[in-house]
Design a protein around this motif. Structure first.
Motif, PDB file in Angstrom:
ATOM      1  N   LEU A   1      19.045  24.684  64.564  1.00 48.98           N
ATOM      2  CA  LEU A   1      19.885  24.303  63.762  1.00 48.98           C
ATOM      3  C   LEU A   1      21.191  24.852  63.587  1.00 48.98           C
ATOM      4  O   LEU A   1      22.089  24.235  63.706  1.00 48.98           O
ATOM      5  CB  LEU A   1      19.201  24.318  62.610  1.00 48.98           C
ATOM      6  CG  LEU A   1      19.796  23.145  61.309  1.00 48.98           C
ATOM      7  CD1 LEU A   1      19.941  21.657  61.869  1.00 48.98           C
ATOM      8  CD2 LEU A   1      19.097  23.150  60.183  1.00 48.98           C
ATOM      9  N   ILE A   2      21.172  26.221  63.276  1.00 50.95           N
ATOM     10  CA  ILE A   2      22.389  27.042  63.373  1.00 50.95           C
ATOM     11  C   ILE A   2      23.258  26.973  64.689  1.00 50.95           C
ATOM     12  O   ILE A   2      24.327  26.855  64.483  1.00 50.95           O
ATOM     13  CB  ILE A   2      22.138  28.325  62.811  1.00 50.95           C
ATOM     14  CG1 ILE A   2      21.521  28.409  61.407  1.00 50.95           C
ATOM     15  CG2 ILE A   2      23.457  29.309  62.736  1.00 50.95           C
ATOM     16  CD1 ILE A   2      20.867  29.828  60.600  1.00 50.95           C
TER      17      ILE A   2
ATOM     18  N   PRO B   1      30.873  22.702  64.057  1.00 44.76           N
ATOM     19  CA  PRO B   1      30.932  23.296  62.757  1.00 44.76           C
ATOM     20  C   PRO B   1      31.518  22.348  61.569  1.00 44.76           C
ATOM     21  O   PRO B   1      31.166  22.559  60.307  1.00 44.76           O
ATOM     22  CB  PRO B   1      31.940  24.662  62.820  1.00 44.76           C
ATOM     23  CG  PRO B   1      32.556  24.236  64.044  1.00 44.76           C
ATOM     24  CD  PRO B   1      31.657  23.485  64.818  1.00 44.76           C
ATOM     25  N   ASP B   2      32.239  21.392  62.106  1.00 44.52           N
ATOM     26  CA  ASP B   2      32.747  20.337  61.052  1.00 44.52           C
ATOM     27  C   ASP B   2      31.993  19.063  60.940  1.00 44.52           C
ATOM     28  O   ASP B   2      32.341  18.162  60.222  1.00 44.52           O
ATOM     29  CB  ASP B   2      34.293  19.912  61.562  1.00 44.52           C
ATOM     30  CG  ASP B   2      35.137  20.867  61.480  1.00 44.52           C
ATOM     31  OD1 ASP B   2      35.124  21.722  60.705  1.00 44.52           O
ATOM     32  OD2 ASP B   2      35.934  21.219  62.569  1.00 44.52           O
TER      33      ASP B   2
ATOM     34  N   SER C   1      34.951  31.177  65.875  1.00 41.55           N
ATOM     35  CA  SER C   1      35.254  30.117  66.633  1.00 41.55           C
ATOM     36  C   SER C   1      35.118  28.762  65.999  1.00 41.55           C
ATOM     37  O   SER C   1      34.000  28.248  65.905  1.00 41.55           O
ATOM     38  CB  SER C   1      34.590  30.158  68.332  1.00 41.55           C
ATOM     39  OG  SER C   1      35.060  29.209  68.955  1.00 41.55           O
ATOM     40  N   VAL C   2      36.247  27.950  65.974  1.00 45.46           N
ATOM     41  CA  VAL C   2      35.951  26.692  65.404  1.00 45.46           C
ATOM     42  C   VAL C   2      35.949  25.450  66.382  1.00 45.46           C
ATOM     43  O   VAL C   2      35.607  24.247  65.634  1.00 45.46           O
ATOM     44  CB  VAL C   2      37.358  26.575  64.432  1.00 45.46           C
ATOM     45  CG1 VAL C   2      37.436  27.727  63.466  1.00 45.46           C
ATOM     46  CG2 VAL C   2      38.607  26.361  65.187  1.00 45.46           C
TER      47      VAL C   2
ATOM     48  N   ILE D   1      29.628  21.572  74.336  1.00 44.96           N
ATOM     49  CA  ILE D   1      29.051  20.856  73.355  1.00 44.96           C
ATOM     50  C   ILE D   1      27.750  20.084  73.933  1.00 44.96           C
ATOM     51  O   ILE D   1      26.624  20.073  73.264  1.00 44.96           O
ATOM     52  CB  ILE D   1      29.769  20.275  72.227  1.00 44.96           C
ATOM     53  CG1 ILE D   1      30.792  21.058  71.545  1.00 44.96           C
ATOM     54  CG2 ILE D   1      29.046  19.349  71.405  1.00 44.96           C
ATOM     55  CD1 ILE D   1      31.854  20.550  70.962  1.00 44.96           C
ATOM     56  N   GLY D   2      28.161  19.349  74.604  1.00 46.34           N
ATOM     57  CA  GLY D   2      27.223  18.328  75.361  1.00 46.34           C
ATOM     58  C   GLY D   2      25.990  19.080  76.078  1.00 46.34           C
ATOM     59  O   GLY D   2      24.984  18.777  75.773  1.00 46.34           O
ATOM     60  N   ILE D   3      26.153  20.207  76.903  1.00 46.63           N
ATOM     61  CA  ILE D   3      24.835  20.723  77.287  1.00 46.63           C
ATOM     62  C   ILE D   3      24.031  21.219  76.524  1.00 46.63           C
ATOM     63  O   ILE D   3      22.878  21.523  76.334  1.00 46.63           O
ATOM     64  CB  ILE D   3      25.550  21.884  78.670  1.00 46.63           C
ATOM     65  CG1 ILE D   3      26.138  21.223  79.711  1.00 46.63           C
ATOM     66  CG2 ILE D   3      24.471  22.590  78.780  1.00 46.63           C
ATOM     67  CD1 ILE D   3      26.946  22.301  80.605  1.00 46.63           C
ATOM     68  N   GLY D   4      24.784  21.971  75.558  1.00 47.03           N
ATOM     69  CA  GLY D   4      24.101  22.706  74.300  1.00 47.03           C
ATOM     70  C   GLY D   4      23.058  21.839  73.491  1.00 47.03           C
ATOM     71  O   GLY D   4      21.977  22.152  73.305  1.00 47.03           O
TER      72      GLY D   4
END
Length: 399
Positions: free
Chosen positions: A329-330, A337-338, A209-210, A217-220
């Motif tokens: 980190l991963i 991913p970009d 998934s790109v 993203i914010g919650i993560g």
């Protein structure tokens, strides 16, 4: 010639990256390893010790996200070499520091050097990983953890008997690292192109998934940041104050306490590699859950056991807690991913900055209530691992 596996993993590049990370973190780790010497030579209290760590960590944190963002747009494969120049100058200044103010300036230079090193080195580890991200980050980070563990050994064998000026001898380490990083920089164009092709092929096949929703993203990132803070706060209690704890409670010598710190930190080197490899198989989410919350029973027992069990428990605690960092980190890189440079800079910066804040706060507590009380209070920090419940579930086993 670079050795690559069928998955596109460049083992030789990853091995050399791990060595440079070892050398970088070895030089960094000389700072806390030399604290007992500096404390005696300059009549420092624990607050001042904490401020040294804070200065070093904040200097290392400030530039990393900025450098990461810049290099995302304008690749700078040789920037880690510049970082090593700052580290070299900081070591020499620390060796010759005539005052507490100069100590602070010296550690700031070393911190800046690390802030330049980590974002681009993290990017190269990502590129060289191919389809084995956990292994790659594990190899890269095991070098850093091993370097951090060797600091107390060199302090015990060289700095303690030869004194503060012997820190300048480690300038040779910086020069070796600069040569290795120059070689790595020459490989980046080729390897980044291979990684881009591999990622495009996986995306076309629907295996990666790109993009993710902004809310995801914010919650993560918020949850990962909070988990990083609690993990680092506990780890920093050992890096900055473990030797004092052993000396005060068990009447160990400086050299003996430094060797126990080495054993504790080596457990982290094993932990990050295991966590990275296992994360490739079972997913980052499960590793993060286990590594942050898992040590709780051990941390609660630690302040009340004898010297032997103190050694056993601290090894187990760090082995488990260290397994989280590669996965954190991963996981963050999979969210964005970009923006590899930004994520590398942000999370290594968080490692520095949050660790520095924790060290300063723990220094105040140590002066007010004693070092043993600090470990009794810090024992509850792994409870924050329940925050992992809020992490978004993503396809975190993808390359």
């Amino acid at each position: 010639m670079t050795t690559a596996t069928r998955s596109g993993t460049h083992i030789t590049v990853l091995a050399v990256l791990g060595v440079t990370h070892l050398l970088n973190d070895l030089m960094q780790s000389l700072i806390p390893a030399a604290y007992p010497i500096l404390k005696e030579a300059y009549a420092l209290d624990f607050v001042q010790i904490g401020m040294i760590t804070l200065t070093f960590q904040i200097a290392g944190a400030m530039l990393q996200p900025v450098i990461g963002m810049v290099t995302d747009k304008y690749p700078a494969p040789y920037s880690p070499v510049v970082g090593m120049m700052f580290t070299l100058s900081g070591l020499v200044c620390l060796a010759l520091a005539p005052s507490y103010a100069m100590i602070l300036l010296s550690v700031a230079l070393i911190g800046i050097g690390s802030s330049i090193f980590h974002p681009e080195a993290t990017r190269m580890a990502r590129y060289a990983a191919g389809g084995r991200q956990g292994l790659a980050q594990g190899m890269f980070q095991v070098g850093g953890q091993a370097g951090g563990a060797l600091g107390p050994v060199f302090a015990a064998l060289i700095v303690v008997p030869w004194g503060q000026p012997s820190l300048a001898w480690f300038a040779v380490v910086a020069l070796v690292a600069m040569m290795l990083l120059t070689w790595i920089g020459s490989k980046q164009r080729q390897i980044s192109a291979e990684f881009a092709a591999l990622r495009a092929a996986r995306s076309k096949a629907g295996k990666v998934s790109v993009s993710h929703a902004p809310m995801t993203i914010g919650i993560g990132l918020v949850v990962l940041t909070l988990l990083m803070f609690t993990k680092n706060a506990y780890s920093e209690s050992f890096r900055s104050f473990y030797t004092f704890y052993l000396i005060e409670r068990f009447d160990l010598s400086i050299q003996a306490s430094q060797m126990m710190l080495f054993v504790f930190l080596m457990a982290a080197a094993v932990g990050v590699l295991i966590g990275g490899v296992v994360g490739d198989r079972i997913g980052r989410y499960r590793i993060i859950w286990f590594s942050v919350l898992g040590p709780l029973p051990l941390t609660l027992m630690l302040p009340y056991v004898d010297l032997f069990w103190t050694g056993v428990l601290t090894i187990l605690i760090n082995l488990i807690m260290a397994s989280a960092f590669a996965s954190i980190l991963i996981y963050a890189m999979d969210l964005l991913p970009d923006r590899i440079g930004l994520i590398g800079g942000l999370f290594y910066g968080l490692n520095f900055g949050l660790g520095g804040v924790a060290a300063a706060f723990l220094g105040v507590l140590a002066d007010s209530y004693g070092v043993e009380a600090v470990y009794r209070m810090c024992a509850f920090l792994p409870l924050a691992g329940v925050l992992a419940w809020f992490l978004p579930r993503i396809d975190d086993t993808s390359g």
